[in-house]
Design an enzyme around this catalytic site. Structure first.
Site, PDB file in Angstrom:
ATOM      1  N   ASP A 129       8.441 -45.845 -25.775  1.00 26.71           N
ATOM      2  CA  ASP A 129       9.157 -44.786 -25.423  1.00 26.71           C
ATOM      3  C   ASP A 129       9.316 -44.451 -23.900  1.00 26.71           C
ATOM      4  O   ASP A 129       9.519 -45.473 -23.150  1.00 26.71           O
ATOM      5  CB  ASP A 129       8.258 -43.473 -26.173  1.00 26.71           C
ATOM      6  N   HIS A 140       9.374 -37.224 -23.716  1.00 26.44           N
ATOM      7  CA  HIS A 140       9.531 -37.545 -25.029  1.00 26.44           C
ATOM      8  C   HIS A 140       8.452 -38.565 -25.420  1.00 26.44           C
ATOM      9  O   HIS A 140       7.737 -38.076 -26.444  1.00 26.44           O
ATOM     10  CB  HIS A 140      10.815 -38.010 -25.289  1.00 26.44           C
ATOM     11  N   SER A 196      12.019 -38.476 -34.487  1.00 27.09           N
ATOM     12  CA  SER A 196      11.085 -38.998 -33.550  1.00 27.09           C
ATOM     13  C   SER A 196       9.877 -38.502 -33.586  1.00 27.09           C
ATOM     14  O   SER A 196       8.743 -39.283 -33.229  1.00 27.09           O
ATOM     15  CB  SER A 196      11.571 -38.714 -32.026  1.00 27.09           C
TER      16      SER A 196
END
Length: 608
Positions: free
Chosen positions: A138, A178, A348
């Site tokens: 990520d 994120h 996600s």
């Protein structure tokens, strides 16, 4: 167990009805004719029965049938008043301590954990530092300088920092946010009185940076990250679950290569389906082609599909993904997220919850392969939408309790193969196969022999039937003379002969696809642990001791021992290394040896 609550010496106690634990002074009792004589003198012959005679500490268990609570207390007081009796107490009820719940202050806001019954999953997650590595490809992990900086993601022994494939730095420092959010859902530390709790909070993680500050990445970067994850997991002898909370729009050879590399390494790939209400993105869309790929959609608090979640026949399972609270970097990032903690939505956020549950399942069922992990999550999911598998919810929403309750050990059907060892006895599939599964390791390599019967049904917990010191039967492999010689005289020739014999038996067993324990590796574990015992008492040869322990660890990897003992190997070795004297080290090794033996026979079986 027949219990009752009684008042006893001013306190209400729950006890086993009519039973007393009594300790006598053996020397005093001897002068009085022994422990039985003392009990008979006080209680009267015929008024009690001995359930467990006095041991070498003078402790025994007796029963006074039909007595009232007052009579039991009176008998205990009468016994305690005798000079030969040290104490007399009721046999008090003992209960297993429940797993302590996390004390993280934001836990109550993590509705996603409540929905999948995380508490039930945590009750199984008690094996210590897990030998399952979660790789999160990520935007990275929070760092200030070269140090991890987030209070919930700061243990450098657990949170490993991998490469930055975007070219913006040397390591995977998160400048978007994120990745930190995804990582926290999967594995933020629990029971630390800080922030949130990650579902797989005992698992080791590896952060790999494939998204830059703007949240952009490439298929090739993901492929490179998959290769690095495989390398790190291999070096740690760990199972691997690779989490990718991103989406490619079109097929690409790099997605296929990444999924293939992970499959070849025996790893699971958990991938988010995407968030634009369209078709499933890549690599999640590869799930029909690769049985190690789990494509994940997202649901809301009412278990309905999130409006943004992508759908299609590729979906395997769904998980909570709306307003999910998790970690963010403790500094400002380009993604515009808040500092420290916050809630966002997406597939996600659903994917790392599936990843974390898969990690706990793999610690509970270490003999599973990657495909079986996927099937386990599918077959225990809560069916939503149309009955059965459907393109919106797949098999359904994951469930922590069901996924971890007792599951069968899948042996499958016999697969005809040519044995590698040319002289291996190959029994016809219709007959039972008994395998000599190596001497027990507990108590320093005792020569007890275990036989595994692959022809018998599995027991209620899905384990293979096994008997100790089994008698010779038709189809049994019987005792192993080569193995006996190697134990008695472990020179190179004897060891090699035993290896060949055990290898042949393992090859024969491979016809039955027995899934998880290599006899060859197991023999090596015992061989090196035996000599670790020998060297433990010689402080001047500590280097040789540690070398033997390292060789035993390598053998555990070959044997594929993923039980409790192997999971705790590194802390054990550190304790031995730090032991002040040889005797302390020897005691540590003896305790570990016993635990290792228990772990080996927890799930008895063999593989090629």
């Amino acid at each position: 167990m027949d219990t009752e609550k009684i008042p006893f010496r001013g306190t209400e106690r729950e006890v086993v009805r009519g039973q007393l634990i009594v300790k006598v002074d053996l020397e005093t009792a001897r002068r009085s004719g022994g422990a039985a004589s003392v009990l008979g003198k006080v209680l009267g012959e015929g008024n009690y029965s001995v359930l467990h005679p006095a041991d070498d500490r003078g402790v025994c268990l007796i029963e006074l049938p039909g007595v009232s609570a007052a009579e039991l207390e009176g008998a205990a007081d009468a016994l305690a008043a005798d000079p030969a009796v040290i104490f007399a107490d009721p046999n008090e009820l003992a209960e297993q301590c429940p797993v302590a719940p996390p004390n993280d202050p934001l836990l109550a806001q993590q509705w996603n954990l409540q929905r999948i019954d995380a508490e039930a999953a945590w009750s199984y997650n008690t094996v210590g530092p897990a030998r399952v590595l979660i790789a999160v490809a990520d935007s990275g992990i929070p760092m200030r300088g070269d140090q991890l900086s987030h209070e919930d993601l700061s243990n450098q022994r657990v949170f490993l920092v991998g490469s930055d494939f975007t070219g913006t730095g040397a390591v995977a420092r998160d400048d978007n946010g994120h990745g930190t959010h995804v990582l926290g859902i999967a594995a933020a530390r629990a029971r630390n009185r800080k922030g949130i709790a990650g579902l797989a909070y005992t698992s080791a993680t590896l952060s790999l940076k494939v998204f830059n500050a703007a949240g952009q990445g490439s298929a090739f970067w993901v492929y490179q990250a998959a290769l690095e994850a495989v390398s790190v997991a291999t070096s740690r002898n760990a199972r691997l679950i690779f989490n990718y909370s991103g989406r490619g729009l079109t097929p690409n050879g790099a997605w296929t290569e990444a999924a293939g590399a992970l499959r070849d390494a025996g790893a699971v790939l958990v991938a988010a389906a995407g968030n634009d209400s369209g078709p499933v993105g890549y690599p999640a869309a590869l799930s029909p082609q690769f049985d190690n790929v789990i494509a994940v959609g997202a649901t809301g608090q009412d278990d309905t599909l999130a409006g943004f979640s992508n759908t299609g026949p590729e979906i395997n399972v769904v998980a909570p993904g709306v307003d999910i609270l998790s970690t963010f970097p403790d500094y400002d990032v380009a993604g515009g997220f808040p500092r420290d903690y916050g809630a966002i939505s997406g597939t996600s956020m659903a994917a790392p919850l599936v990843t974390a549950l898969a990690a706990i399942v793999w610690t509970q069922y270490p003999f599973y392969d990657a495909a079986r992990i996927r099937r386990r999550l599918e077959e225990t999911a809560i069916d939503l939408g149309a009955p059965g598998d459907d393109p919106l919810y797949g098999a359904g929403r994951i469930d922590g309790r069901a996924a971890l309750e007792d599951a069968p050990l899948d042996l499958g059907e016999p697969v005809p193969q040519k044995p590698f060892w040319p002289n291996a006895p190959v029994p016809p599939p219709a007959k039972p196969v008994f395998l000599d599964a190596i001497p027990s390791l507990g108590g320093g390599f005792a020569a007890a022999r275990w036989f595994v019967d692959l022809g018998k049904p599995l027991d209620a917990k899905g384990r293979l039937a096994a008997v100790r010191d089994g008698m010779a039967r038709d189809g049994a492999f019987g005792a192993s003379p080569a193995l006996d010689r190697a134990i008695g005289s472990p020179d190179a020739a004897n060891v090699e002969a035993a290896r060949l014999e055990v290898r042949g038996q393992a090859e024969a067993a491979s016809l039955y696809k027995a899934p998880w324990l290599s006899l060859r590796g197991l023999f090596d574990v015992g061989y090196h642990m035996r000599y670790a015992h020998w060297f433990a008492g010689r402080v001047d040869d500590r280097a040789t001791l540690l070398e033997r322990l390292d060789l035993a660890q390598a053998a555990m990897a070959e044997a594929r021992i993923f039980g409790v003992a192997y999971l705790e190997y590194e802390p054990f070795r550190e304790e031995v290394e730090a032991a002040a004297d040889g005797l302390a080290a020897a005691r540590l090794i003896e305790a570990f040896d016993k635990k290792l033996g228990e772990a080996i026979f927890m799930f008895t079986g063999v593989i090629r």
